[in-house]
Design a protein around this motif. Structure first.
Motif, PDB file in Angstrom:
ATOM      1  N   THR A 161      32.921  33.730  39.994  1.00 21.99           N
ATOM      2  CA  THR A 161      32.524  34.088  41.352  1.00 21.99           C
ATOM      3  C   THR A 161      31.008  34.060  41.493  1.00 21.99           C
ATOM      4  O   THR A 161      30.465  33.582  42.503  1.00 21.99           O
ATOM      5  CB  THR A 161      33.063  35.484  41.708  1.00 21.99           C
ATOM      6  OG1 THR A 161      34.489  35.486  41.602  1.00 21.99           O
ATOM      7  CG2 THR A 161      32.661  35.874  43.116  1.00 21.99           C
ATOM      8  N   LYS A 190      40.571  36.171  53.737  1.00 20.23           N
ATOM      9  CA  LYS A 190      40.774  36.648  52.363  1.00 20.23           C
ATOM     10  C   LYS A 190      39.693  36.115  51.427  1.00 20.23           C
ATOM     11  O   LYS A 190      39.179  36.849  50.576  1.00 20.23           O
ATOM     12  CB  LYS A 190      42.157  36.240  51.853  1.00 20.23           C
ATOM     13  CG  LYS A 190      42.523  36.887  50.515  1.00 20.23           C
ATOM     14  CD  LYS A 190      43.943  36.601  50.121  1.00 20.23           C
ATOM     15  CE  LYS A 190      44.381  37.434  48.911  1.00 20.23           C
ATOM     16  NZ  LYS A 190      43.428  37.437  47.801  1.00 20.23           N
ATOM     17  N   THR A 193      36.494  38.141  52.070  1.00 20.26           N
ATOM     18  CA  THR A 193      36.513  39.504  51.537  1.00 20.26           C
ATOM     19  C   THR A 193      36.547  39.516  50.009  1.00 20.26           C
ATOM     20  O   THR A 193      36.016  40.429  49.380  1.00 20.26           O
ATOM     21  CB  THR A 193      37.711  40.290  52.087  1.00 20.26           C
ATOM     22  OG1 THR A 193      38.927  39.565  51.826  1.00 20.26           O
ATOM     23  CG2 THR A 193      37.574  40.496  53.587  1.00 20.26           C
ATOM     24  N   ASP A 194      37.158  38.499  49.390  1.00 20.83           N
ATOM     25  CA  ASP A 194      37.258  38.445  47.932  1.00 20.83           C
ATOM     26  C   ASP A 194      35.969  37.984  47.259  1.00 20.83           C
ATOM     27  O   ASP A 194      35.609  38.490  46.181  1.00 20.83           O
ATOM     28  CB  ASP A 194      38.388  37.500  47.512  1.00 20.83           C
ATOM     29  CG  ASP A 194      39.770  38.099  47.742  1.00 20.83           C
ATOM     30  OD1 ASP A 194      39.853  39.303  48.054  1.00 20.83           O
ATOM     31  OD2 ASP A 194      40.768  37.355  47.637  1.00 20.83           O
ATOM     32  N   TYR A 195      35.255  37.022  47.871  1.00 18.32           N
ATOM     33  CA  TYR A 195      34.149  36.374  47.162  1.00 18.32           C
ATOM     34  C   TYR A 195      32.787  36.386  47.866  1.00 18.32           C
ATOM     35  O   TYR A 195      31.757  36.287  47.201  1.00 18.32           O
ATOM     36  CB  TYR A 195      34.509  34.905  46.863  1.00 18.32           C
ATOM     37  CG  TYR A 195      35.817  34.739  46.143  1.00 18.32           C
ATOM     38  CD1 TYR A 195      36.004  35.266  44.865  1.00 18.32           C
ATOM     39  CD2 TYR A 195      36.884  34.066  46.736  1.00 18.32           C
ATOM     40  CE1 TYR A 195      37.210  35.121  44.192  1.00 18.32           C
ATOM     41  CE2 TYR A 195      38.090  33.915  46.075  1.00 18.32           C
ATOM     42  CZ  TYR A 195      38.256  34.442  44.810  1.00 18.32           C
ATOM     43  OH  TYR A 195      39.444  34.304  44.164  1.00 18.32           O
TER      44      TYR A 195
END
Length: 264
Positions: A161, A190, A193-195
């Motif tokens: 990431t 998504k 928000t994840d990365y």
């Protein structure tokens, strides 16, 4: 001798015209009642049992846009503009070699129709960001009044990431230097928000999230939420088949303020 008076009896026939008129009036009356009842039943049937098409645009927004590529084939941009569409994002490049075959046609057509245009690059994480940025810059000429360039990132790949974020920043910086404006970042809710959340403050965001009444992301000084792609299954006259549909968070005046400015 007195003459014999002949008495002639006259048969009084009923007025056939009047009788016919009297019988026709009730028939017309009942026919009219029957038609009216049929209309009422049809309206009730449609209201109760027929699925009515919903608006392609979500409530609470009034500045609408689409994004297209060669998958939409030949677009009638005049008809698109007549159907409330104010802006369009057009695919230009992907990776380091792919150039969308309908890019120039879509770019010129949207501009001629009076639609505010933007171009986007589909990012591939396993290729060098510098080369991808150079590829986009070589194919896309942006003018004042156009939307900023767009980085479309949807795939993380095998990189960490942290490395993905560094590579994206390389692309963003090189493109910003070339056009003199910060690019827009497009991604799914998504993926963001994840990365990406908290790492790209200052960039206008274009977020994809479907089948929800409202995007669960608030616009503020840190999160510059600008566009919401609310469906990939929209129908707009002038575009063959289904198309991605988007709304802008703001007015037309706000949208123009996002566009590339004249050099002072």
């Amino acid at each position: 001798m007195a003459a014999t008076k002949t008495i002639v009896k006259r048969t009084v026939r009923p007025n056939s015209k009047k009788k016919k008129k009297d019988t026709e009036m009730p028939e017309k009356f009942w026919i009219g009642i029957g038609i009216l009842a049929g209309i009422v039943l049809l309206v009730l049937y449609i209201e109760l049992f027929v699925d009515k098409p919903k608006s392609v645009w979500p409530e609470g927004h009034n500045v609408y846009g689409v994004d297209v590529s060669h998958f939409q084939k030949k677009v009638d941009w005049i008809k698109v503009r007549e159907n409330q569409v104010s802006f369009a994002f057009i695919k230009a490049t992907e990776g380091v070699t792919l150039h969308d075959k309908n890019y120039e046609q879509n770019w010129e057509g949207a501009g001629a129709a009076g639609i505010i245009r933007g171009a986007y690059h589909f990012y591939l994480p396993y290729l060098k960001p510098e080369q991808q940025a150079s590829h986009f810059i070589s194919k896309v000429k942006l003018l004042p009044g156009d939307l900023p360039p767009v980085l479309d990132v949807e795939v993380k790949g095998k990189k960490s990431t942290e490395q993905l974020r560094k590579d994206l920043k390389i692309w963003l910086d090189k493109v910003e230097n070339a056009y003199g404006t910060k690019p827009i970042i497009y991604t799914s809710y998504k993926f963001y928000t994840d990365y990406l959340a908290g790492h790209f403050n200052g960039y206008h965001l274009w977020i994809a999230h479907y089948k929800i009444p409202k995007l669960n992301l608030e616009k503020n000084q840190y999160t510059k939420l600008a566009f919401w792609q609310h469906t990939d299954n929209g129908a707009v006259e002038g575009i063959e088949g289904r198309v991605d549909c988007n709304v802008f968070y703001g007015t037309m005046r706000d949208l123009r303020s996002v566009c590339i400015k004249e050099e002072e």
